[in-house]
Motif scaffolding. Structure first.
Motif, PDB file in Angstrom:
ATOM      1  N   GLU A 155       1.301  -2.447 -42.050  1.00 17.13           N
ATOM      2  CA  GLU A 155       1.303  -2.110 -40.275  1.00 17.13           C
ATOM      3  C   GLU A 155       1.608  -3.063 -39.486  1.00 17.13           C
ATOM      4  N   VAL A 156       2.257  -2.767 -38.520  1.00 18.54           N
ATOM      5  CA  VAL A 156       3.409  -3.418 -37.828  1.00 18.54           C
ATOM      6  C   VAL A 156       2.995  -4.022 -36.608  1.00 18.54           C
ATOM      7  N   VAL A 157       2.727  -5.231 -36.188  1.00 18.27           N
ATOM      8  CA  VAL A 157       2.491  -6.310 -35.761  1.00 18.27           C
ATOM      9  C   VAL A 157       3.097  -6.765 -34.717  1.00 18.27           C
ATOM     10  N   ALA A 158       2.955  -6.505 -33.514  1.00 18.41           N
ATOM     11  CA  ALA A 158       3.425  -6.910 -32.061  1.00 18.41           C
ATOM     12  C   ALA A 158       3.003  -8.569 -31.784  1.00 18.41           C
ATOM     13  N   VAL A 159       3.660  -8.807 -30.670  1.00 18.86           N
ATOM     14  CA  VAL A 159       3.523  -9.783 -30.031  1.00 18.86           C
ATOM     15  C   VAL A 159       2.550  -9.854 -29.586  1.00 18.86           C
ATOM     16  N   VAL A 162      -0.488 -11.637 -32.831  1.00 19.24           N
ATOM     17  CA  VAL A 162      -0.280 -11.784 -34.199  1.00 19.24           C
ATOM     18  C   VAL A 162      -1.564 -13.315 -33.165  1.00 19.24           C
ATOM     19  N   ASP A 163      -1.837 -13.158 -33.025  1.00 19.60           N
ATOM     20  CA  ASP A 163      -2.902 -14.173 -33.352  1.00 19.60           C
ATOM     21  C   ASP A 163      -4.164 -13.661 -33.879  1.00 19.60           C
ATOM     22  N   ASP A 164      -4.551 -12.140 -33.845  1.00 23.86           N
ATOM     23  CA  ASP A 164      -5.302 -11.426 -35.224  1.00 23.86           C
ATOM     24  C   ASP A 164      -5.130 -11.496 -36.256  1.00 23.86           C
ATOM     25  N   LEU A 165      -3.834 -11.053 -36.740  1.00 24.64           N
ATOM     26  CA  LEU A 165      -3.107 -11.544 -38.184  1.00 24.64           C
ATOM     27  C   LEU A 165      -2.874 -12.874 -38.141  1.00 24.64           C
ATOM     28  N   LEU A 166      -2.944 -13.927 -37.606  1.00 26.45           N
ATOM     29  CA  LEU A 166      -3.214 -15.435 -37.614  1.00 26.45           C
ATOM     30  C   LEU A 166      -4.580 -15.407 -38.556  1.00 26.45           C
ATOM     31  N   GLU A 167      -5.506 -15.065 -37.722  1.00 33.57           N
ATOM     32  CA  GLU A 167      -6.825 -15.276 -38.333  1.00 33.57           C
ATOM     33  C   GLU A 167      -7.095 -14.657 -39.935  1.00 33.57           C
ATOM     34  N   LEU A 168      -6.345 -13.166 -39.856  1.00 35.50           N
ATOM     35  CA  LEU A 168      -6.044 -13.109 -41.669  1.00 35.50           C
ATOM     36  C   LEU A 168      -5.516 -13.541 -42.047  1.00 35.50           C
ATOM     37  N   VAL A 169      -4.680 -13.448 -41.621  1.00 33.61           N
ATOM     38  CA  VAL A 169      -4.309 -14.865 -42.377  1.00 33.61           C
ATOM     39  C   VAL A 169      -4.965 -15.560 -43.195  1.00 33.61           C
ATOM     40  N   ARG A 175     -10.513 -12.023 -50.926  1.00 30.72           N
ATOM     41  CA  ARG A 175      -9.802 -12.224 -52.089  1.00 30.72           C
ATOM     42  C   ARG A 175      -8.047 -11.520 -52.822  1.00 30.72           C
ATOM     43  N   LEU A 176      -8.014 -10.504 -51.487  1.00 29.56           N
ATOM     44  CA  LEU A 176      -6.129 -10.360 -52.179  1.00 29.56           C
ATOM     45  C   LEU A 176      -5.398 -10.867 -51.138  1.00 29.56           C
ATOM     46  N   PRO A 177      -3.606 -11.043 -51.416  1.00 29.50           N
ATOM     47  CA  PRO A 177      -3.064 -11.565 -51.107  1.00 29.50           C
ATOM     48  C   PRO A 177      -2.750 -11.081 -49.878  1.00 29.50           C
ATOM     49  N   LEU A 178      -2.217 -11.720 -49.054  1.00 26.96           N
ATOM     50  CA  LEU A 178      -1.862 -10.945 -48.084  1.00 26.96           C
ATOM     51  C   LEU A 178      -0.041 -10.976 -47.945  1.00 26.96           C
ATOM     52  N   VAL A 179       0.177  -9.799 -47.343  1.00 23.52           N
ATOM     53  CA  VAL A 179       1.858  -9.987 -47.454  1.00 23.52           C
ATOM     54  C   VAL A 179       2.629  -9.507 -46.100  1.00 23.52           C
ATOM     55  N   VAL A 180       3.489 -10.255 -45.204  1.00 22.15           N
ATOM     56  CA  VAL A 180       4.116 -10.772 -44.269  1.00 22.15           C
ATOM     57  C   VAL A 180       5.345 -10.687 -44.086  1.00 22.15           C
ATOM     58  N   ALA A 181       6.161  -9.189 -43.476  1.00 24.65           N
ATOM     59  CA  ALA A 181       7.219  -8.962 -44.080  1.00 24.65           C
ATOM     60  C   ALA A 181       7.921  -9.303 -41.953  1.00 24.65           C
ATOM     61  N   ALA A 182       8.854  -9.796 -42.042  1.00 24.75           N
ATOM     62  CA  ALA A 182       9.500 -10.457 -40.960  1.00 24.75           C
ATOM     63  C   ALA A 182      10.751  -9.658 -40.151  1.00 24.75           C
ATOM     64  N   ALA A 183      10.667  -8.694 -38.914  1.00 27.20           N
ATOM     65  CA  ALA A 183      12.053  -8.247 -38.931  1.00 27.20           C
ATOM     66  C   ALA A 183      13.276  -8.925 -38.317  1.00 27.20           C
ATOM     67  N   PRO A 184      14.677  -8.647 -39.069  1.00 21.58           N
ATOM     68  CA  PRO A 184      15.392  -9.248 -38.600  1.00 21.58           C
ATOM     69  C   PRO A 184      15.749  -8.541 -37.238  1.00 21.58           C
ATOM     70  N   HIS A 185      16.536  -9.281 -36.248  1.00 23.57           N
ATOM     71  CA  HIS A 185      17.100  -9.048 -35.118  1.00 23.57           C
ATOM     72  C   HIS A 185      18.074  -7.884 -35.007  1.00 23.57           C
ATOM     73  N   ASP A 186      19.773  -8.000 -36.275  1.00 28.24           N
ATOM     74  CA  ASP A 186      20.306  -7.262 -36.371  1.00 28.24           C
ATOM     75  C   ASP A 186      20.418  -5.963 -37.276  1.00 28.24           C
ATOM     76  N   PHE A 210       1.224  -6.481 -42.957  1.00 22.08           N
ATOM     77  CA  PHE A 210       2.037  -6.086 -42.192  1.00 22.08           C
ATOM     78  C   PHE A 210       3.263  -6.062 -42.365  1.00 22.08           C
ATOM     79  N   LEU A 211       3.737  -5.915 -40.458  1.00 22.99           N
ATOM     80  CA  LEU A 211       5.420  -5.990 -40.869  1.00 22.99           C
ATOM     81  C   LEU A 211       5.373  -6.846 -39.050  1.00 22.99           C
ATOM     82  N   LEU A 212       5.765  -7.971 -39.063  1.00 21.37           N
ATOM     83  CA  LEU A 212       6.265  -8.534 -37.726  1.00 21.37           C
ATOM     84  C   LEU A 212       7.675  -7.636 -36.906  1.00 21.37           C
TER      85      LEU A 212
END
Length: 559
Positions: A155-159, A162-169, A175-186, A210-212
């Protein structure tokens, strides 16, 4: 019969990849009957995709294709389906899906287990990716891990999100891991997203994804804090129980760097999935397990009832054949479980042994620190005795990190081996412990080479570890072996594996026999080793020619 959804492991791949089934469970906010109906419909879609006879499945006929049996079991609080696909190579793929009643009226658990069974002497394959059924299930229901959604695609996360994603983290009910990928600017976001989707293709059902987007990365890092942040174009796996207020907690949450992702995307994908797969397989709640543990009798009882109106003799003969097949598969499963238990016991003993050694080392060091403080205090230097010291950087938690840090040890330690072999170790559960010991050993080798340059003449590396120069790093001498056994040195094949690369100024052939090694672990299945050549008397360098699983000897053979 259509090919099962598998990719057979090659002989050069680590057998431990076969040992973890695809197993997961998630919550659905649906009543039991609605969940059963939705799962059954997705199983029908799945069987149709495999080109099996869905009409026979609907009629309750077990054999829905050649050497393919579909069974159903039901109790008052659980309903399960099992598909057994026999391949020509003797391997039977067993897929079990189940729905169990939760505590509330509108709460159900949906679980899925896929693993192979094989008779003795037949090597087990491993699933290349999660079964297509899990993606169908995740798209058919709102799957949840606590309050965290599980989706078939990240799921793509916009600004704004972010607060909702931080709560989930930081959620306590995960029980399961939460994987976050951070998009580059280039890089164009959609291009990067396609690459990340491929990288995460083994994770659906095993982790929340999740994709930031580029603008959300800074907001997320500001919210999570400097110890738990994520770098641009990197991926971080947040395990359950995240606490950003505790700096040491950051070590648990693994980072896959941009450098490693871009260098070897396929290996990065396997490494990314290894820990979530292990955790998902071992963290099923009791309610979900009830569905997967429906007995052989439960799965076959309904078959007899459905066949009662058929020709009795033919039905009984077919049923005996089917039961014999199921019992044979059950025997294979039991043998595999015993082998897994043995491997896990070896790993536990290995880690316990390492922990005992580390505790003894820490006790000796604590005693030394206390004695030195007492001496300083006796000399009237009480303030000096308790002044804080500069803290070293945290130890790496993967061999990916170890390789990324190696340049910092040059010119005293130079790695000449195959990085791919070292990175294979990251796909085994104890990899973090092994990587930390490997890094400590490399630091000790660097200090040893540096001290020799500065005039230390106390002997070889093992003697250095027994009595290092003042301030020098050392490891337990029990981990250091000066050479291989005579049986290994005299065996042409075993010796050839230890003939490892060095610069031609060290040996004109470009390689030397590296019998000296450091034991990174002692598990029976992997027993990782670090082999090195001491050229400190020639060019002040230690050449590390190999980091990986134990090379062949009289006890472990790859033939």
């Amino acid at each position: 019969m259509p090919a099962a959804e598998v990719a057979v492991i090659g002989e050069d791949q680590a057998p431990e990849r076969q040992s973890v089934p695809y197993r997961t469970a998630f919550e659905a906010r649906l009543d039991f009957n609605e969940s059963v109906a939705r799962v059954r419909e997705q199983i029908r879609v799945w069987l149709r995709q495999k080109r099996y006879d869905v009409e026979r499945f609907d009629a309750g006929t077990p054999e829905i294709a050649h050497q393919v049996i579909a069974l159903t079991a039901s109790t008052t609080t659980a309903h399960g389906w099992q598909l057994r696909e026999r391949r020509p190579d003797g391997v039977t793929w067993v897929s079990t899906a189940a729905v169990t009643q939760g505590k509330g009226r509108r709460q159900s658990w949906i679980s899925l287990n896929v693993e192979p069974a094989a008779p003795p002497g037949v090597s087990l394959p491993a699933a290349a990716h999660p079964p297509r059924l899990i993606r169908l299930l995740l798209d058919a229901v709102d799957a949840l891990d606590g309050e965290t959604p599980l989706r078939s695609r990240a799921e793509v996360v916009a600004v704004a999100g972010v607060d909702d994603l931080l709560e989930l983290v930081c959620a306590e009910d995960r029980r399961l891991p939460l994987v976050v990928a951070a998009a580059p600017h280039d890089v164009a976001f959609e291009d990067w997203r396609r690459d990340i989707d491929r990288l995460m293709q083994s994770l659906p059902g095993l982790a929340s994804l999740f994709l930031l987007d580029p603008a959300a990365v800074s907001a997320f890092n500001a919210g999570i804090g400097e110890t738990h942040w994520i770098g641009s174009a990197s991926i971080r796996t947040y395990l359950p129980g995240v606490d950003p207020a505790i700096a040491e907690d950051a070590l648990r949450h693994r980072v896959l760097s941009r450098r490693r992702i871009e260098a070897e995307p396929q290996r990065a994908g396997r490494v990314l999935a290894a820990l979530p797969r292990q955790l998902a397989a071992n963290s099923l709640p009791p309610a979900a397990l009830r569905g997967l543990e429906l007995s052989l009798r439960d799965f076959t009882r309904g078959t007899s009832e459905r066949r009662a109106s058929e020709d009795r003799l033919t039905a009984l003969a077919e049923e005996v054949e089917m039961l014999n097949e199921l019992l044979s598969t059950a025997d294979d499963n039991e043998r595999q479980m015993q082998a897994k238990l043995s491997r896990h016991t070896d790993e536990l003993l290995d880690l316990t042994s390492d922990l005992e050694i580390l505790r003894n080392d820490l006790e000796r060091r604590d005693a030394t620190i206390r004695a030195l403080r007492q001496r300083l205090a006796a000399l009237g230097r009480h303030a000096d005795a308790y002044v804080p010291v500069e803290q070293p950087p945290p130890l790496p938690t993967s061999f990916s990190e170890v390789l990324d840090r190696l340049d910092s040890l040059a010119p005293f330690v130079v790695f000449t081996g195959d990085p791919a072999v070292a990175l294979d170790l990251d796909e085994h559960p104890p990899h973090s412990n092994w990587a930390q010991l490997a890094w400590q050993a490399l630091l000790a080798l660097a200090d040893y080479a540096r001290a020799k340059r500065d005039g230390w003449s106390g002997g070889d590396f093992k003697q250095w570890c027994e009595s290092p120069a003042e301030g020098g790093k050392a490891i337990s001498i029990a981990k250091v072996a000066r050479d291989e056994s005579t049986s290994v040195r005299n065996n042409r094949r075993f010796a050839a594996e230890r003939n490892l690369p060095v610069p031609r100024q060290i040996d004109r052939s470009g390689s030397v026999f590296m019998g000296a090694h450091i034991k990174l672990g002692t598990s029976a299945t992997v027993s990782p080793r670090l082999h090195f050549h001491d050229a400190s008397s020639i060019d002040q360098t230690i050449y590390v020619g190999y980091i990986g699983r134990h090379l062949s000897n009289t006890a472990t053979s790859r033939s």
